[in-house]
Write a protein that holds these residues in place. Structure first.
Motif, mmCIF file in Angstrom:
data_model
loop_
_atom_site.group_PDB
_atom_site.id
_atom_site.type_symbol
_atom_site.label_atom_id
_atom_site.label_comp_id
_atom_site.label_asym_id
_atom_site.label_seq_id
_atom_site.Cartn_x
_atom_site.Cartn_y
_atom_site.Cartn_z
ATOM 1 N N GLY A 164 0.766 -1.235 0.000
ATOM 2 C CA GLY A 164 0.000 0.000 0.000
ATOM 3 C C GLY A 164 0.797 1.286 0.000
ATOM 4 O O GLY A 164 0.255 2.354 0.318
ATOM 5 N N GLU B 241 -9.998 2.275 4.135
ATOM 6 C CA GLU B 241 -8.899 2.294 3.157
ATOM 7 C C GLU B 241 -7.674 1.633 3.806
ATOM 8 O O GLU B 241 -7.013 2.232 4.662
ATOM 9 N N ILE C 259 -4.434 1.086 3.729
ATOM 10 C CA ILE C 259 -3.052 1.394 3.351
ATOM 11 C C ILE C 259 -2.392 2.156 4.499
ATOM 12 O O ILE C 259 -3.068 2.788 5.307
ATOM 13 N N GLY D 97 -6.224 -4.607 5.864
ATOM 14 C CA GLY D 97 -4.893 -4.757 5.286
ATOM 15 C C GLY D 97 -4.301 -6.126 5.591
ATOM 16 O O GLY D 97 -3.708 -6.767 4.710
ATOM 17 N N ARG E 165 -5.884 -8.630 3.356
ATOM 18 C CA ARG E 165 -5.381 -8.574 1.982
ATOM 19 C C ARG E 165 -4.089 -9.377 1.845
ATOM 20 O O ARG E 165 -3.883 -10.083 0.861
#
Length: 312
Positions: A31, A136, A138, A218, A221
């Motif tokens: 990210g 989000e 990242i 995250g 992911r």
């Protein structure tokens, strides 16, 4: 050292032969944003951070830590630090000067007691950053770095004496003794830490996420993409931060974290936390067992860059 001349952690610079695979991991999965460089050096920024970059990747025949960089408030503070380091016999890589890397600034480089290159700079250009949105997943910024040392007590003493770091807490494993020391240079519980290891190497680099949901997304992911998980997800006691540790393509451990504790300098007293207490290891009880296998994954390879300045 009475003044606290170090203000914050800026970036960590690593080198490796498998450069393109490493760059693809940090930009495509982890990210970060590629903000410049050339075919052999790339600078990676965090969208939520004003630092021009927080990770530098360099193509090299050997895997190594090039340097870890910290900030100072003014060029005068850089000069004062360099004068004190030289007076104490610390080996300077170069005297304070204008830096030629992305963002410029004015800085000094030197070897720490283990042979790592450390940079301290001021006047570095900032970048236009933004607020990370809800969900989000990242990094907001570089949170902290941890180094392995075969002589950790001496390494901790070096950073306290020469750079003015303060001890926040220590970890121990019962009768086996102390094995990790958390050091701060500002109100964050730790920006730097030292772990006992079989050799000098990078233990892990940690990246702050916006919040718990972004941290879990995250982490998910990474798992969905088959990135090897070392440890987590869980929540540490010392520092009170969340943790999910993974291996990057060349075997460096990287962490997603959030909610690192803030310390009141006037009231804080360091504690020794014993990891034989399961709640000290992981408050939530959700992480995989912290065993010898997990510990060994973060020993990393022997650093080939000790007492050898990087070419850039």
């Amino acid at each position: 050292m009475t003044e606290h001349l170090i203000t914050h952690l800026r970036h960590v610079d690593i080198a490796m032969p498998d450069f393109e695979r490493q760059r693809a991991f940090y930009t495509g999965l982890w990210g970060l944003t590629d903000v410049g460089g050339d075919t052999d050096v790339r600078f990676l920024a965090a969208e939520g951070s004003p630092e021009r970059y927080i990770v530098r990747l360099r193509k090299s025949p050997e895997k190594r830590l090039d340097l870890v960089a910290f900030g100072a408030a003014t060029p005068a503070d850089v000069d004062l630090l360099a004068e004190r380091l030289a007076g104490a016999g610390v080996n300077l890589v170069h005297e304070p000067k204008a830096l030629q890397t992305l963002g410029g600034g004015y800085g000094v480089r030197f070897f720490d007691g283990d042979g790592r290159v450390v940079e301290v700079s001021a006047g570095v250009e900032t970048r236009v950053h933004r607020r990370i949105e809800e969900r989000e997943p990242i990094p907001v910024r570089l949170s902290h770095v941890v180094m392995n040392s075969a002589q950790p007590e001496a390494t901790v003493a070096w950073y306290v004496k020469h750079l003015g770091f303060r001890l926040s807490d220590t970890l121990r494993i019962g009768a086996r003794g102390e094995f990790m020391w958390f050091l701060r240079c500002n109100a964050l519980h730790h920006s730097f830490a030292v772990a006992r290891g079989p050799h000098v190497a990078l233990h892990h680099a940690s990246f702050e996420m916006r919040g718990i949901d972004e941290y879990m997304r995250g982490s998910g992911r990474m798992l969905r993409n088959g990135v090897e998980k070392v440890w987590g997800p869980g929540r540490h006691h010392a520092g009170d931060n969340t943790f999910s540790y993974f291996l990057d393509p060349v075997g460096n451990t990287v962490e997603y974290t959030t909610e690192l504790e803030l310390v009141d300098e006037d009231t804080w007293h360091p504690s020794v936390h014993d990891l034989t207490n399961a709640e000290i290891i992981d408050q939530w009880g959700t992480a995989n067992e912290m065993n010898e296998f997990v510990a060994a994954r973060s020993f990393n390879d022997v650093d080939k860059g000790l007492f050898v300045p990087p070419p850039v």
